[in-house]
Design a protein around this motif. Sequence first.
Motif, mmCIF file in Angstrom:
data_model
loop_
_atom_site.group_PDB
_atom_site.id
_atom_site.type_symbol
_atom_site.label_atom_id
_atom_site.label_comp_id
_atom_site.label_asym_id
_atom_site.label_seq_id
_atom_site.Cartn_x
_atom_site.Cartn_y
_atom_site.Cartn_z
ATOM 1 N N ALA A 22 -1.431 -4.366 4.552
ATOM 2 C CA ALA A 22 -0.108 -4.382 3.937
ATOM 3 C C ALA A 22 -0.222 -5.690 3.140
ATOM 4 C CB ALA A 22 0.973 -4.618 4.969
ATOM 5 N N GLY A 23 0.231 -5.660 1.970
ATOM 6 C CA GLY A 23 0.304 -7.003 1.057
ATOM 7 C C GLY A 23 1.885 -6.831 0.620
ATOM 8 N N PRO A 24 1.947 -7.942 -0.301
ATOM 9 C CA PRO A 24 3.306 -8.271 -0.955
ATOM 10 C C PRO A 24 3.753 -7.203 -1.654
ATOM 11 C CG PRO A 24 1.838 -10.005 -1.412
ATOM 12 C CD PRO A 24 0.897 -8.885 -0.776
ATOM 13 N N GLY A 25 5.143 -6.829 -1.615
ATOM 14 C CA GLY A 25 5.658 -5.540 -2.312
ATOM 15 C C GLY A 25 5.213 -4.320 -1.859
ATOM 16 N N THR A 26 4.490 -4.188 -0.564
ATOM 17 C CA THR A 26 4.151 -2.683 -0.200
ATOM 18 C C THR A 26 4.704 -2.466 1.370
ATOM 19 O OG1 THR A 26 2.355 -3.607 1.198
ATOM 20 C CG2 THR A 26 1.952 -3.087 -1.217
ATOM 21 N N SER A 27 5.842 -3.167 1.495
ATOM 22 C CA SER A 27 6.586 -2.907 3.048
ATOM 23 C C SER A 27 6.762 -1.343 3.307
ATOM 24 C CB SER A 27 7.627 -3.709 3.307
ATOM 25 O OG SER A 27 8.706 -3.632 2.210
ATOM 26 N N ALA A 28 7.412 -0.675 2.154
ATOM 27 C CA ALA A 28 7.873 0.761 2.629
ATOM 28 C C ALA A 28 6.600 1.589 2.334
ATOM 29 C CB ALA A 28 8.920 1.232 1.316
ATOM 30 N N CYS A 29 5.670 1.430 1.439
ATOM 31 C CA CYS A 29 4.585 2.002 1.505
ATOM 32 C C CYS A 29 3.628 2.073 2.505
ATOM 33 C CB CYS A 29 3.977 1.746 0.126
ATOM 34 S SG CYS A 29 2.347 2.913 -0.103
ATOM 35 N N SER A 30 3.524 0.706 2.759
ATOM 36 C CA SER A 30 2.551 0.500 4.064
ATOM 37 C C SER A 30 3.120 1.255 5.473
ATOM 38 C CB SER A 30 2.365 -1.122 4.210
ATOM 39 O OG SER A 30 1.549 -1.589 3.156
ATOM 40 N N ALA A 31 4.234 0.739 5.471
ATOM 41 C CA ALA A 31 4.807 1.382 7.035
ATOM 42 C C ALA A 31 4.651 2.795 7.024
ATOM 43 C CB ALA A 31 6.192 1.124 6.948
ATOM 44 N N SER A 32 4.839 3.653 5.939
ATOM 45 C CA SER A 32 4.625 5.078 5.836
ATOM 46 C C SER A 32 3.021 5.508 5.985
ATOM 47 C CB SER A 32 5.208 5.684 4.666
ATOM 48 O OG SER A 32 4.873 5.481 3.622
ATOM 49 N N LYS A 33 2.346 4.503 5.448
ATOM 50 C CA LYS A 33 0.724 4.750 5.493
ATOM 51 C C LYS A 33 0.231 4.333 6.709
ATOM 52 C CE LYS A 33 1.250 6.457 1.429
ATOM 53 N NZ LYS A 33 1.058 8.069 1.028
ATOM 54 N N TYR A 34 0.686 3.544 7.126
ATOM 55 C CA TYR A 34 0.327 2.860 8.719
ATOM 56 C C TYR A 34 0.477 4.043 9.803
ATOM 57 C CZ TYR A 34 -1.226 -1.976 8.192
ATOM 58 O OH TYR A 34 -1.811 -3.177 8.063
ATOM 59 N N ALA A 35 1.991 4.765 9.384
ATOM 60 C CA ALA A 35 2.227 5.907 10.334
ATOM 61 C C ALA A 35 1.194 6.958 10.085
ATOM 62 C CB ALA A 35 3.704 6.231 10.032
ATOM 63 N N VAL A 36 0.777 7.199 9.117
ATOM 64 C CA VAL A 36 -0.134 8.434 8.893
ATOM 65 C C VAL A 36 -1.627 8.096 9.326
ATOM 66 C CG1 VAL A 36 -1.528 9.775 7.010
ATOM 67 C CG2 VAL A 36 0.998 9.099 6.629
ATOM 68 N N VAL A 37 -1.991 6.895 9.341
ATOM 69 C CA VAL A 37 -3.105 6.514 9.972
ATOM 70 C C VAL A 37 -3.160 6.605 11.646
ATOM 71 C CG1 VAL A 37 -4.730 4.327 10.557
ATOM 72 C CG2 VAL A 37 -3.870 4.959 8.124
ATOM 73 N N ALA A 38 -1.892 6.156 12.132
ATOM 74 C CA ALA A 38 -1.431 6.143 13.489
ATOM 75 C C ALA A 38 -1.529 7.513 13.959
ATOM 76 C CB ALA A 38 -0.485 5.423 14.052
ATOM 77 N N LEU A 39 -0.874 8.459 13.311
ATOM 78 C CA LEU A 39 -0.808 9.877 13.633
ATOM 79 C C LEU A 39 -2.140 10.451 13.742
ATOM 80 C CD1 LEU A 39 1.302 12.124 13.923
ATOM 81 C CD2 LEU A 39 1.001 12.613 11.452
#
Length: 144
Positions: A22-39
């Motif tokens: 995750a980086g600055p300005g990516t909170s919503a994107c990173s949260a959803s993409k982390y979810a895809v990785v965990a899933l």
Amino acid sequence: MLKANPAGAHMVNTASMAGLVAGPGTSACSASKYAVVALTEAIRAELAAEGGSVGLSVLTPAQVKSNIGENALKRPGPQGGAPRGSNDDHLPPGNRLEADEAARIILDGVRRNDLYIITHPEEFPPTSARHEHITQAYTTAAAR
């Protein structure tokens, strides 16, 4: 249906590098993409426990040349307009993969049954730094 295929099957879930770091300005994107990785990790483990011939990978691309920004501009209604960061004109040309190169990398990963399919190895340093922070947290916890 996939499990019934005698030749086997393989699915690829698409996240992004934002699903690993995750980086600055990516909170919503990173949260959803982390979810895809965990899933993907969880379902792959479930499939392995069941046995069978269904593979599962998660694709974590950085920049691949596409028309995502152009298509977003055509979207009607309140969601229309290019999403933040979708215009990749500011990126160095060397960092943007052509779609056919990305497809080759993906197919190679599927053939190897890789869990993670990485298209941009130059993005390893921030991923490595994240893992070093996690390792340090475990080391600190173990020292208590």
